[in-house]
Design a protein around this motif. Structure first.
Motif, short mmCIF file in Angstrom:
data_model
loop_
_atom_site.label_atom_id
_atom_site.label_comp_id
_atom_site.label_asym_id
_atom_site.label_seq_id
_atom_site.Cartn_x
_atom_site.Cartn_y
_atom_site.Cartn_z
N UNK A 148 36.64 32.69 37.20
CA UNK A 148 35.76 31.86 36.36
C UNK A 148 36.03 32.17 34.89
N UNK A 149 36.22 33.44 34.58
CA UNK A 149 36.50 33.84 33.20
C UNK A 149 37.74 33.12 32.68
N UNK A 177 29.83 32.27 34.98
CA UNK A 177 29.38 31.56 36.19
C UNK A 177 29.73 30.09 36.04
N UNK A 178 29.79 29.40 37.20
CA UNK A 178 30.15 27.97 37.20
C UNK A 178 29.39 27.28 38.32
N UNK A 179 28.80 26.11 38.01
CA UNK A 179 28.11 25.30 39.00
C UNK A 179 28.52 23.85 38.81
N UNK A 180 29.23 23.30 39.79
CA UNK A 180 29.73 21.94 39.70
C UNK A 180 30.42 21.70 38.37
N UNK A 215 39.21 42.82 31.13
CA UNK A 215 39.30 42.97 32.59
C UNK A 215 40.02 41.78 33.21
N UNK A 216 39.73 40.58 32.67
CA UNK A 216 40.32 39.36 33.24
C UNK A 216 41.77 39.18 32.82
N UNK A 217 42.07 39.43 31.55
CA UNK A 217 43.39 39.13 31.01
C UNK A 217 44.24 40.37 30.72
N UNK A 235 37.31 22.14 48.11
CA UNK A 235 37.84 23.36 47.50
C UNK A 235 36.79 24.04 46.64
N UNK A 236 36.63 25.34 46.84
CA UNK A 236 35.65 26.09 46.05
C UNK A 236 36.17 26.40 44.66
N UNK A 237 37.50 26.53 44.54
CA UNK A 237 38.12 26.90 43.26
C UNK A 237 38.54 28.36 43.29
N UNK A 238 39.84 28.59 43.08
CA UNK A 238 40.36 29.97 43.11
C UNK A 238 41.53 30.07 42.14
#
Length: 591
Positions: A83-84, A101-104, A147-149, A513-516
């Motif tokens: 998500x980040x 966080x992500x919602x729709x 942490x993400x990148x 698809x949930x997204x990955x």
């Protein structure tokens, strides 16, 4: 007391005033923190927390209440790193913002200054999500981004990213070990992992072009878009049919030199011409595989815009059995391909896979005892055993001229890249009526409209009725990502759509698809085709002699079992290949 000024952070003076006004800390205790913030150019609220003058929750609560915006303590929640990464790293660090966080279609973003309207707007434009900003501490945002990148230098914070940063970013974005990715451009071979180590005396523009191309190959993009605007240069890749902004930006001062370098690489374009569109091709070898780029440059009000179509010969699918046809459609089409003569048309908009389908059809009948010639503009993929000819409009060698020449070459099968005028259509149909099997494409929305389109070109009705054997309409929809797909229960509205179109869903499996990380949080990876096959039988031939409108032809074809694009798409939704939303993007229930 003088508050420091920090680019991209919340107004430090405002922070100081809020804390003093609420009597959370004395001015005497705050003075050393203000001086340190000024000296180190760090946000004052972070210095206050680091020096333990106030607890993090107290600072966040005070600022949140004063600014009337929600706050989030990033250390108290578990954040999905995928998500980040929805926001490109350079953008995230520049705005000091991190999605958590992500919602729709809503993206929840932690920001140092959630009141920064321009930052919120920029993130919304780059991601396509509606942004819900939250207040967070700068240190927590930096930690989450690191942490993400991975830990990066402050170079990523600046608005204009350097060429070296872009090259390093491309190498890092490939994932895994990139040392095996080789690129050959203009006879110079470089290791992808060593692109950033090119000698300093090499032109930065050349390294930048290489980085752009490598980024496209890594993302398996079909097109590269380099677009100049008033104050920025945008790079976008088309992946699985959708445009995505590249995970790295382009330095604006390079806009003219970048286009000039691409023109030079084609060996066909005039670098001094900036007033009219130009076309060219670039040949590249990656991992030993030949890849071509079809380049088009057009002048705009802010400079020249460039689009490069990626033509990967190794990726083309020329097996009819792997083209995504439903079994009964494939059987009917194979039967049509065995006919000794007639015209077979494939229709659809640009980018719908028409050429790929034609290549697969030609390959299925490509035998030593069959002579096949093609006229294309240009030849995109080379097929063994088939004679392919490039059309050259500038010297008067058009489709009609090529067709006339082909008929003197003793062909069995002829393929014309596109029927776009009466002359080409008439010659193709005459060839189809004199013992040749002719393939071509035509730009229409559906199969029955192809017949009407030929009438509009001025082709006589008897010729249309006699020559056409079949019309195949095609569209591409995105596949549900196999790595993150999850079963979903159909809603009553979905069930009604399937019932209205008489599609059996008793054994259906619906996925979303949930997204990955595999699909870049899109929920889709790869594409599949939906088809509409119109077979011209005697009754439809008789109708086309008197009726030129698509409606009556469609109605009669439906009586004989033609499956529309929409229904074909519904069946593939029920098979778990794609989603109903995707089908609605390419067809309607009336088609």
């Amino acid at each position: 007391m003088t508050a420091p000024s920090t680019k991209g952070a919340a107004n430090p003076k405002g922070v100081v005033d809020i804390l003093l006004h609420r009597k959370l800390v004395t001015e005497a205790k705050l003075q050393p923190a203000v001086e340190e913030a000024h000296r180190t150019e760090r946000p004052i609220q972070q210095v206050i927390v680091d020096k333990k003058l106030l607890d993090k929750t107290v600072v966040l609560k005070a600022l949140s209440e004063e600014w009337r915006i929600k706050a989030v303590n990033l250390t108290d929640i578990e954040v999905d790193l995928d998500v980040v990464k929805v926001i490109p790293e350079a953008t995230a660090r520049r705005h000091k913002a991190a999605p958590f966080a992500k919602e729709e279609n809503v993206l929840f973003v932690a920001m140092v200054d959630p009141r920064d309207f321009f930052a919120v707007e920029d993130i919304q434009l780059r991601t396509g999500f509606e942004v819900q900003p939250y207040l967070a501490l700068p240190g927590d945002i930096d930690t989450l981004l690191d942490t993400a990148y991975g830990v990066t230098t402050k170079a990523a914070d600046v608005a204009e990213v350097s060429v070296e940063d872009i090259i390093k970013g491309v190498a890092a974005s490939g994932g895994g070990d990139a040392s095996g990715d080789e690129l050959t451009i203009g006879g110079v071979e470089e290791e992808l992992s060593d692109v950033a180590d090119v000698s300093a005396d090499a032109p930065e523009v050349e390294k930048l072009v290489n980085a752009i191309i490598l980024g496209a190959l890594q993302q398996k993009a079909s097109d590269i878009h380099i677009e100049p605007f008033e104050k920025r240069l945008v790079l976008r890749y088309r992946v699985d049919g959708s445009l995505r902004e590249a995970p790295f930006g382009l330095p604006y001062p390079f806009r003219n030199a970048l286009i000039a370098k691409i023109k030079i690489m084609t060996n066909q374009m005039d670098i001094t011409e900036h007033r009219k569109p130009q076309d060219g091709r670039i040949q590249v070898t990656a991992k030993g595989n030949p890849i071509e780029f079809r380049v088009n440059v057009v002048p705009t009000v802010f400079g020249e815009s460039c689009v490069m179509r990626v033509l990967d010969r190794t990726s083309i699918q020329v097996d009819m059995n792997k083209m995504g046809f439903l079994p009964d459609t494939l059987e009917k089409l194979k039967h049509i391909l065995q006919r000794p003569y007639g015209l077979i048309l494939v229709c659809g908009p640009t980018g719908s896979g028409k050429s790929t389908t034609l290549y697969a059809a030609l390959n299925s009948i490509n035998t030593p005892d069959t002579k096949i010639l093609t006229a294309e503009n240009p030849v995109e993929y080379q097929l063994g055993g088939i004679i392919q000819v490039n059309i050259n409009q500038e010297i008067g060698f058009d489709f009609a001229t090529a067709l006339r020449a082909f008929l003197r070459q003793d062909p069995d099968v002829v393929m014309v890249g596109e029927i776009r005028d009466k002359e080409t259509a008439q010659i193709a149909m005459e060839a189809a009526m004199t013992g040749h099997l002719v393939f071509s494409t035509i730009h229409t929305n559906d199969a029955p409209s192809a017949v009407a389109r030929l009438h509009e070109m001025g082709v006589p009705s008897f010729l249309v009725a006699s020559a056409i054997e079949a019309v195949l309409a095609q569209r591409l929809v995105r596949r549900v990502c196999k790595d993150c797909r999850e079963l979903i229960k159909p809603t009553p509205e979905m069930i009604k759509v399937f019932e209205d179109n008489k599609v059996d869903i008793s054994k259906a499996t619906f996925y979303k698809g949930k997204g990955c990380s595999t699909c870049n949080l899109q929920g889709y990876k790869g594409r599949a085709a939906v088809h509409e096959l119109l077979i011209i039988n005697n009754d439809i031939r008789a109708l086309t002699l008197t009726e030129v409108a698509a409606g009556p032809i469609r109605n009669m074809a439906l009586k004989y079992g033609m499956r529309t694009l929409f229904v074909d798409g519904l069946i593939k939704v029920a098979m778990g290949v794609t989603t109903l939303e995707e089908v609605y993007t390419v067809a309607t229930q009336g088609e």
